[in-house]
Write an enzyme that holds these catalytic residues in place. Structure first.
Site, PDB file in Angstrom:
ATOM      1  CG  PHE A 114       8.304   2.175   3.151  1.00 24.27           C
ATOM      2  CD1 PHE A 114       8.915   1.165   2.828  1.00 24.27           C
ATOM      3  CD2 PHE A 114       8.202   3.303   2.737  1.00 24.27           C
ATOM      4  CE1 PHE A 114      10.349   1.534   2.547  1.00 24.27           C
ATOM      5  CE2 PHE A 114       9.637   4.017   2.447  1.00 24.27           C
ATOM      6  CZ  PHE A 114      10.855   2.915   2.396  1.00 24.27           C
ATOM      7  CG  ASP A 115       3.485  -4.310   2.463  1.00 23.85           C
ATOM      8  OD1 ASP A 115       2.334  -4.171   2.780  1.00 23.85           O
ATOM      9  OD2 ASP A 115       4.171  -5.388   2.213  1.00 23.85           O
ATOM     10  CG  LEU A 116       3.407  -3.141   8.480  1.00 25.22           C
ATOM     11  CD1 LEU A 116       4.494  -2.340   9.173  1.00 25.22           C
ATOM     12  CD2 LEU A 116       2.415  -2.915   9.784  1.00 25.22           C
ATOM     13  CG  ASP A 117       1.918  -7.579   7.588  1.00 19.81           C
ATOM     14  OD1 ASP A 117       2.547  -7.062   8.636  1.00 19.81           O
ATOM     15  OD2 ASP A 117       0.830  -7.984   7.651  1.00 19.81           O
ATOM     16  CB  ILE A 136       8.730   0.314  -1.293  1.00 18.99           C
ATOM     17  CG1 ILE A 136       9.492   1.213  -2.099  1.00 18.99           C
ATOM     18  CG2 ILE A 136       9.778  -0.851  -0.764  1.00 18.99           C
ATOM     19  CD1 ILE A 136       9.349   2.777  -1.394  1.00 18.99           C
TER      20      ILE A 136
END
Length: 223
Positions: A5-8, A160
């Site tokens: 997973f990406d964060l921002d 994602i």
């Protein structure tokens, strides 16, 4: 199955903290200060790349990054909000045996502080981000690093994220990608970058992950 997973723009909405910290850095440098809405394109790409474009490649880029981090580390990282439905999504995936990782261009230490603050760290096997010297800020390098560290088969994993950098980094390393539309990349940006699927809400994300989207076609027509 493994999900990165990406964060921002994917797990949290960081607009306020990032744009105010960019404005702070520009103000300290005596540069014109754009409105926050004119700086949202800075959310997602590596920070040094964003400032290089913003400042026209001047020799002030490194100082701008330093000033940005000065404010962001103290204030900006908490000017953030978890997207509705994300904790429930992560818990669902974890309970169903999906191994979860964070893969962000943000400094790894900042990412950990944010996820700890919002009680999301508990869902992830590991949190990966960039280093102070900008190593692994590019998603291609970051995902390659994760594969070297974790030694999983990229065909059993999916990335994602909300920006083209997530899809480009995934494709370069043999992973499929899912684009989420609640962040800061446009639908067309994500499709052009080769996402296997677009998802419009966190509650709709579990199904494509659980269906092993690594086997899906690399491109999709716009819904």
């Amino acid at each position: 199955m493994i999900a990165l997973f990406d964060l921002d723009g994917t797990l949290t909405d960081p607009k306020t903290g990032i744009t105010r910290s960019v404005q702070y850095a520009l103000g300290k440098l005596g540069r014109p200060i754009p409105e926050a809405d004119d700086l949202t394109w800075m959310i997602g790409p590596p920070l040094i790349a964003g400032f290089t474009e913003l400042l026209g490649g001047s020799d002030e880029v490194q100082e701008a990054v330093r000033l940005y981090r000065e404010r962001y580390s103290a204030i900006g990282l908490y000017e953030n909000e978890v997207y509705a439905g994300i904790p429930a999504l992560l818990q669902n995936l974890q309970e169903r045996g999906i191994r979860l990782y964070v893969a962000t261009s943000k400094l790894q230490v900042f990412a950990r502080w944010i996820l700890d603050h919002f009680d999301l760290s508990r869902f992830f096997s590991e949190i990966y981000g960039s280093e102070l010297d900008n190593r692994n800020a590019d998603k291609r390098d970051l995902i390659r690093h994760i594969l070297e560290q974790e030694r999983f088969n990229p065909m059993n994993a999916v990335m994602i994220g909300d920006r083209k950098h997530d899809a480009i980094g995934a494709k370069a390393n043999g992973l499929a990608s899912i684009g989420v539309t609640w962040g800061y990349g446009s639908r067309q940006e994500l499709l052009d970058a080769g996402v296997a699927r677009l998802v419009d809400a966190p509650q709709d994300l579990a199904e494509p992950i659980l269906m092993r989207t690594a086997t899906m076609p690399r491109r999709a027509a716009a819904p």
